[in-house]
Each structure stands twice: as C-alpha cells, then as structure tokens.
Design a protein around this motif. Structure first.
Motif, PDB file in Angstrom:
ATOM      1  N   GLN A 230       0.787  -1.409  -0.050  1.00  0.00           N
ATOM      2  CA  GLN A 230      -0.155  -0.142   0.011  1.00  0.00           C
ATOM      3  C   GLN A 230       0.988   1.373  -0.050  1.00  0.00           C
ATOM      4  OE1 GLN A 230      -3.437   0.113  -0.278  1.00  0.00           O
ATOM      5  NE2 GLN A 230      -3.188  -2.235  -0.608  1.00  0.00           N
ATOM      6  N   TRP A 231       0.552   2.251  -0.775  1.00  0.00           N
ATOM      7  CA  TRP A 231       1.337   3.472  -1.182  1.00  0.00           C
ATOM      8  C   TRP A 231       0.162   4.470  -1.199  1.00  0.00           C
ATOM      9  CZ3 TRP A 231       5.141   4.906  -5.539  1.00  0.00           C
ATOM     10  CH2 TRP A 231       5.818   6.269  -5.320  1.00  0.00           C
ATOM     11  N   GLY A 232       0.352   5.274  -0.324  1.00  0.00           N
ATOM     12  CA  GLY A 232      -0.636   6.540  -0.283  1.00  0.00           C
ATOM     13  C   GLY A 232      -2.104   5.996  -0.414  1.00  0.00           C
ATOM     14  N   ALA A 233      -2.946   6.397  -1.425  1.00  0.00           N
ATOM     15  CA  ALA A 233      -4.150   6.012  -1.626  1.00  0.00           C
ATOM     16  C   ALA A 233      -4.240   4.849  -2.639  1.00  0.00           C
ATOM     17  CB  ALA A 233      -4.914   7.182  -2.294  1.00  0.00           C
ATOM     18  N   GLY A 234      -3.044   4.648  -3.127  1.00  0.00           N
ATOM     19  CA  GLY A 234      -3.019   3.285  -4.002  1.00  0.00           C
ATOM     20  C   GLY A 234      -1.878   2.222  -3.661  1.00  0.00           C
ATOM     21  N   GLU A 235      -1.377   1.605  -4.604  1.00  0.00           N
ATOM     22  CA  GLU A 235      -0.554   0.480  -4.063  1.00  0.00           C
ATOM     23  C   GLU A 235       0.589   0.530  -5.061  1.00  0.00           C
ATOM     24  OE1 GLU A 235      -1.277  -4.187  -4.577  1.00  0.00           O
ATOM     25  OE2 GLU A 235      -1.065  -3.396  -6.342  1.00  0.00           O
ATOM     26  N   VAL A 365      20.166   6.118  -2.033  1.00  0.00           N
ATOM     27  CA  VAL A 365      19.456   5.160  -1.672  1.00  0.00           C
ATOM     28  C   VAL A 365      19.353   4.906   0.009  1.00  0.00           C
ATOM     29  CG1 VAL A 365      18.791   2.641  -1.566  1.00  0.00           C
ATOM     30  CG2 VAL A 365      19.490   3.735  -3.594  1.00  0.00           C
ATOM     31  N   LYS A 366      18.170   5.177   0.606  1.00  0.00           N
ATOM     32  CA  LYS A 366      18.194   5.045   2.085  1.00  0.00           C
ATOM     33  C   LYS A 366      18.811   3.880   2.692  1.00  0.00           C
ATOM     34  CE  LYS A 366      16.031   9.057   1.889  1.00  0.00           C
ATOM     35  NZ  LYS A 366      15.914   9.180   0.321  1.00  0.00           N
ATOM     36  N   GLU A 367      19.242   4.047   4.004  1.00  0.00           N
ATOM     37  CA  GLU A 367      19.877   2.877   4.424  1.00  0.00           C
ATOM     38  C   GLU A 367      19.132   1.757   4.691  1.00  0.00           C
ATOM     39  OE1 GLU A 367      22.104   3.647   7.934  1.00  0.00           O
ATOM     40  OE2 GLU A 367      23.897   4.717   6.940  1.00  0.00           O
ATOM     41  N   PRO A 368      17.755   1.728   5.053  1.00  0.00           N
ATOM     42  CA  PRO A 368      17.082   0.510   5.537  1.00  0.00           C
ATOM     43  C   PRO A 368      17.046  -0.006   4.177  1.00  0.00           C
ATOM     44  CG  PRO A 368      16.018   2.290   6.424  1.00  0.00           C
ATOM     45  CD  PRO A 368      17.054   3.031   5.574  1.00  0.00           C
ATOM     46  N   LEU A 369      16.954   0.475   3.087  1.00  0.00           N
ATOM     47  CA  LEU A 369      16.664  -0.292   1.601  1.00  0.00           C
ATOM     48  C   LEU A 369      18.139  -0.911   1.123  1.00  0.00           C
ATOM     49  CD1 LEU A 369      15.079  -1.268  -0.428  1.00  0.00           C
ATOM     50  CD2 LEU A 369      14.920   0.932  -1.583  1.00  0.00           C
ATOM     51  N   GLN A 386      13.469   1.695  11.737  1.00  0.00           N
ATOM     52  CA  GLN A 386      13.435   2.440  10.252  1.00  0.00           C
ATOM     53  C   GLN A 386      13.345   0.994   9.336  1.00  0.00           C
ATOM     54  OE1 GLN A 386      16.971   4.740   9.643  1.00  0.00           O
ATOM     55  NE2 GLN A 386      16.175   6.329  10.769  1.00  0.00           N
ATOM     56  N   LYS A 387      12.161   1.301   8.286  1.00  0.00           N
ATOM     57  CA  LYS A 387      12.151  -0.044   7.587  1.00  0.00           C
ATOM     58  C   LYS A 387      11.889   0.575   6.051  1.00  0.00           C
ATOM     59  CE  LYS A 387      11.712  -2.701  11.028  1.00  0.00           C
ATOM     60  NZ  LYS A 387      12.731  -3.684  11.156  1.00  0.00           N
ATOM     61  N   PRO A 388      12.312  -0.146   4.916  1.00  0.00           N
ATOM     62  CA  PRO A 388      12.128  -0.010   3.744  1.00  0.00           C
ATOM     63  C   PRO A 388      10.625   0.505   3.387  1.00  0.00           C
ATOM     64  CG  PRO A 388      13.287  -1.739   3.753  1.00  0.00           C
ATOM     65  CD  PRO A 388      12.831  -1.515   5.127  1.00  0.00           C
ATOM     66  N   SER A 389      10.490   1.715   2.953  1.00  0.00           N
ATOM     67  CA  SER A 389       8.917   2.290   2.300  1.00  0.00           C
ATOM     68  C   SER A 389       8.886   2.087   0.733  1.00  0.00           C
ATOM     69  CB  SER A 389       8.874   3.587   3.059  1.00  0.00           C
ATOM     70  OG  SER A 389       9.550   4.463   2.302  1.00  0.00           O
ATOM     71  N   PRO A 390       7.713   2.159   0.333  1.00  0.00           N
ATOM     72  CA  PRO A 390       7.370   2.136  -0.930  1.00  0.00           C
ATOM     73  C   PRO A 390       8.129   3.291  -1.773  1.00  0.00           C
ATOM     74  CG  PRO A 390       5.456   1.470   0.023  1.00  0.00           C
ATOM     75  CD  PRO A 390       6.307   1.932   1.224  1.00  0.00           C
ATOM     76  N   ALA A 391       8.074   4.474  -0.964  1.00  0.00           N
ATOM     77  CA  ALA A 391       8.722   5.739  -1.629  1.00  0.00           C
ATOM     78  C   ALA A 391      10.079   5.419  -1.707  1.00  0.00           C
ATOM     79  CB  ALA A 391       8.081   6.892  -0.606  1.00  0.00           C
ATOM     80  N   MET A 392      10.634   4.832  -0.647  1.00  0.00           N
ATOM     81  CA  MET A 392      12.254   4.627  -1.103  1.00  0.00           C
ATOM     82  C   MET A 392      12.491   3.493  -2.084  1.00  0.00           C
ATOM     83  SD  MET A 392      13.423   3.830   2.955  1.00  0.00           S
ATOM     84  CE  MET A 392      13.109   4.628   4.443  1.00  0.00           C
ATOM     85  N   ALA A 394      10.616   2.978  -4.912  1.00  0.00           N
ATOM     86  CA  ALA A 394      10.548   3.941  -6.156  1.00  0.00           C
ATOM     87  C   ALA A 394      11.474   4.772  -6.448  1.00  0.00           C
ATOM     88  CB  ALA A 394       9.045   4.628  -6.042  1.00  0.00           C
ATOM     89  N   GLU A 395      12.051   5.331  -5.632  1.00  0.00           N
ATOM     90  CA  GLU A 395      13.156   6.239  -5.766  1.00  0.00           C
ATOM     91  C   GLU A 395      14.239   5.368  -6.389  1.00  0.00           C
ATOM     92  OE1 GLU A 395      15.364   9.952  -3.119  1.00  0.00           O
ATOM     93  OE2 GLU A 395      14.868   8.065  -2.283  1.00  0.00           O
ATOM     94  N   ARG A 396      14.623   4.423  -5.555  1.00  0.00           N
ATOM     95  CA  ARG A 396      15.776   3.585  -5.954  1.00  0.00           C
ATOM     96  C   ARG A 396      15.668   2.994  -7.393  1.00  0.00           C
ATOM     97  NH1 ARG A 396      16.327  -1.816  -5.788  1.00  0.00           N
ATOM     98  NH2 ARG A 396      18.409  -2.889  -5.935  1.00  0.00           N
ATOM     99  N   LEU A 397      14.353   2.394  -7.805  1.00  0.00           N
ATOM    100  CA  LEU A 397      14.358   1.769  -8.854  1.00  0.00           C
ATOM    101  C   LEU A 397      14.507   3.017 -10.067  1.00  0.00           C
ATOM    102  CD1 LEU A 397      11.562  -0.733  -8.352  1.00  0.00           C
ATOM    103  CD2 LEU A 397      13.684  -1.030  -8.625  1.00  0.00           C
ATOM    104  N   GLU A 398      14.025   3.983  -9.693  1.00  0.00           N
ATOM    105  CA  GLU A 398      13.994   5.162 -10.850  1.00  0.00           C
ATOM    106  C   GLU A 398      15.513   5.507 -11.068  1.00  0.00           C
ATOM    107  OE1 GLU A 398      12.345   9.611 -11.427  1.00  0.00           O
ATOM    108  OE2 GLU A 398      11.744   8.453  -9.866  1.00  0.00           O
ATOM    109  N   GLY A 399      16.094   5.613 -10.134  1.00  0.00           N
ATOM    110  CA  GLY A 399      17.466   5.960 -10.107  1.00  0.00           C
ATOM    111  C   GLY A 399      18.328   5.056 -11.008  1.00  0.00           C
ATOM    112  N   LEU A 400      18.130   3.704 -10.566  1.00  0.00           N
ATOM    113  CA  LEU A 400      19.018   2.599 -11.129  1.00  0.00           C
ATOM    114  C   LEU A 400      18.468   2.638 -12.837  1.00  0.00           C
ATOM    115  CD1 LEU A 400      18.515  -0.356  -8.704  1.00  0.00           C
ATOM    116  CD2 LEU A 400      20.703   1.117  -9.156  1.00  0.00           C
TER     117      LEU A 400
END
Length: 431
Positions: A230-235, A365-369, A386-392, A394-400
């Motif tokens: 789950q991420w915000g109002a979506g997935e 990329v944030k440390e948890p991820l 601290q746990k990896p979040s969907p926002a983390m 998405a940011e990692r995949l976009e960067g890679l």
C-alpha cells in the motif's frame, strides 16, 4: 574426598612388600581420578586434595588433555564445528597452508600471544589474510578453553602488530586499474560483448547486487515475482528476484581434513539477511522476462548445458571480455575470432556487486533499503525502527533505471545484442 591407596610393586610376577602411594580424587563428572607414584601417603593425599580444590575453583585441567598439541585439537575442533561448505574449506585452507606448518606440534598451553603476534608479522601474505589466520587460531583456542584443554585463550581480544616499514608502507596497486573503479558503462559494454545468455548475468549482478553464488542459484520460479505494498491512496508494485539459495564451489574434505576433490553444491543462503527479495528496475525485468522465454533450464545463469558455472570455466569466458584478447586467424578446424580491446582489466563478479552498492550510494538510496538489497545486517537501533518504504523503493528503481540508460547513451548503444530496440516484438508467423 581425596585419599591415598597403596600400590604394591611386582617383581617376576610376584607381589612384593614394597609399595608406593596412589592419589585418588573425584573428577568433575563424578568418576574416580588417580595419579600413582607418590613416596608417602601424605604427599598423595595432598596432591589429590589440590586437584579437588582446582576442580571446585573451575581451573582444573585433565592430565589426558594437558599435553594436547594445537594440531591435535584443531582436528577435533574442525570435526565438531561443521560449517557451510565453502566456509569449512576456507578454514582448512588457512590451517593447511599457514597455521599448522608453524603450530601443529606446539602444545596448546605453550602458545603465547607474543609468539603468535611475532609469527603473523613474518607471513608473506596480505595483511587481511594474516588477520583471518590469527582470528581462526583464536576461535580454535577459545574452543579449547570451553573443552577444558587450556584455562585461558591468550589470543582473545588482542590487537595485532602491523608492519608499517619497507614494502608494507607502499600503497598496493588496485585490483581494477582505473582511478574511479568499475563504471556502469563497463558493465554494459561487457554484457554486450558476452551476448544475451551470459551478458544478462553481468547486468543482473551489477543492477541487483547478487553475489556469484546467489546468481548461480537463482531459480526461474524465484525470478520476476511481484512485490505489492500500500502506498498513499494506491498500491506500489514492482518485480523482484528472490534470493533463497546459492551455489558454492569448494574442496570437500572428510572429518580429518583429508581432501576429497572440488564440488559445486547448492546450499541455503549464508544467513537470514541474505535471504531476501531484491527489487528489479524495469529494464532488467524486461530483459529477464525475455531470457526466461528463451532459456530452457531451471537456473537462469548457467552454462549452455544448464549446469552451474565453475569459477575456472566462467573465467575463460569472462576474462577475455574484460581484459581483451588477440585476434585468432581462421585455419583448418578453427574459426576466425576477432580481437577485443580491453574494457576493464581486472574486473570480477565481486566488483560488479560492489558497483551496485556504489550506485546506490551515489543515488542516495536510504540505509534501510540499501542494507536490505545488499543482504547485509544493518547495525544499531535504527535497524529496528526504520524499514524500507514504497517511496524509498520507487526512488531507488527510478535511479537505477536512469543510470542504465545514461550508461547506454555514453557507450553509444540504443539496444543490446543486435536488437533494434529493447522491445521484443512477437514473431510473425505465416498462415
């Protein structure tokens, strides 16, 4: 309670009136311990009482263990502490090649930190390998303390003396001879040179961070699974590869350490953090999907016959792609082979895993991820909170993804392996 017993001497099979005294005492397990040869009863009783005092104080050593050499106990230790195949093989290699030639016949109680520290400074191997040898010796001697062979491990907690003079002070040449290390562009060019069946292994290692054994162990059933959160109002949804097992190549040994030959064996991952799902950037998911369609075997990154790569066989394929090769003219029975210019001399698969971690750092990329993707245990209390979040994610995949396409542009490629683009079009079939 300690006491003494008479032991009569025997001459020509006949008991005489002459005797000595035997000390008797109670061992920690409740059995009777004895020590013969005392001239008087008083001496025998005093010796037995001293053994019981040492036992009560927890500092008693059985006489049958007192003269045990390091080599003898190392064999006992290795037989009782069975590790994963490659770990056990590495330990035996260090024992056979470095430790036992010096310490095999030395009694455990005669080993001192001064002697060990002086010895390790004379070893003609890398400093990190010296440390591993001393650490293994310390581990074995701690086991000897626990098993009652010695009272204290003189190596525990000690800091090695490092040689800082002469050759040791000179900087070592880097394994990869380039100031900035391996680049994403290098991985792309090597993958293109190796072709789709082998190049996909290079790209997967560089853009997921799987190590050599994990890549070989990747099963098609664990490739391109879905992560949904789950991420915000979506997935949030992305495809992942699941690292659950790995291949290890090592020299098998029996319980006495005798060599039995090299094997390649499928094993569970090293620890709970190495068992993980790694998010896959879109370009790599697409390439893996096509690879799954074309590849007939269960393991994604295997030889052309579907068996796991051995390191030597892979090196014969991988090294020329990295280091270059000479032209081979065509002659009878031998096909022409063009020359290859070097791309990244000295590159290995571990360097590609390091490249992935470097890219993650550059992308922020944030440390948890980052720790999760690498399969490393994150230290400190923050690992709990601290746990990896969907926002983390998405940011990692976009960067890679952006790093890949930038690397493709930098080397002048729009497609890989002769395709017009990275979209695999359906084959048109006739009526």
């Amino acid at each position: 309670m300690a006491h003494a017993e008479k032991v009569y001497k025997v001459r020509n099979g006949v008991k005489t009136k002459q005797f000595t005294w035997r000390a008797c005492y109670k061992k920690p397990d409740g059995s009777k311990g004895t020590e013969p040869g005392f001239d008087t009863k008083k001496l025998a009783v005093a010796w037995g009482a001293e053994q019981e005092r040492l036992i009560k104080a927890g500092v008693w050593i059985d006489d049958t263990k007192r003269g045990t050499t390091f080599g003898e106990f190392a064999a006992i230790f290795m037989a009782s502490r069975r590790k994963r195949g490659r770990t056990g093989g590495t330990r035996w290699d260090r024992l056979d090649n470095h430790i036992l030639p010096r310490w095999k016949d030395t009694p455990m109680q005669a080993i001192t930190w001064f002697d060990v520290d002086s010895w390790q400074q004379t070893m003609t191997i890398e400093d990190v390998s010296r440390g591993h040898c001393v650490s293994l010796m310390s581990t074995i001697m701690t086991g000897a303390v626990d098993a009652g062979y010695i009272l204290v491990n003189p190596l525990f907690g000690r800091r090695r003396t490092r040689d800082t003079s002469g050759e040791a002070a000179r900087p070592k040449a880097p394994k990869i001879k380039r100031d900035g290390g391996v680049r994403p562009e290098d991985a792309v060019r090597i993958a293109e040179r190796l072709g789709p069946a082998r190049g996909i292994h290079v790209l997967a290692t560089a853009w997921t961070g799987m190590n050599w054994g994990e890549g070989l162990g990747l099963h098609r059933d664990n490739a391109l699974l879905w992560r949904r959160q789950q991420w915000g109002a979506g997935e949030f949804a992305c495809q992942v590869v699941r690292v659950a097992e790995e291949y290890a190549e090592y020299q098998e040994r029996d319980e006495q350490g005798r060599k039995k030959g090299y094997i390649v064996r499928l094993e569970p991952t090293k620890n709970e953090w190495r068992t993980r799902d790694i998010d896959v950037p879109p370009f790599l998911a697409r390439l893996l999907r096509w690879h799954l369609e074309d590849w007939p075997y269960e393991r994604l990154f295997a030889t052309d016959s579907g068996v796991p790569w051995r390191r030597g066989n892979w090196a014969r394929v991988f090294r020329p792609a990295c280091d270059g090769r000479k032209e081979r003219p065509k002659r009878q029975g031998v096909a022409y082979r063009p020359a290859w210019e070097p791309i990244c001399e000295g590159l290995d698969m571990r360097s590609l895993r390091a490249l992935h971690d470097t890219m993650q750092s550059e992308l922020g990329v944030k440390e948890p991820l980052a720790f999760e993707a690498a399969g490393h245990k994150r230290p400190g209390i923050k690992a709990h909170y601290q746990k990896p979040s969907p926002a983390m994610r998405a940011e990692r995949l976009e960067g890679l993804e952006s790093v890949f396409w930038e690397a493709m542009a930098n080397v002048g490629l729009e497609a890989l392996w002769g395709r017009v683009d990275l979209v695999k079009h359906p084959v048109e079939r006739g009526p």
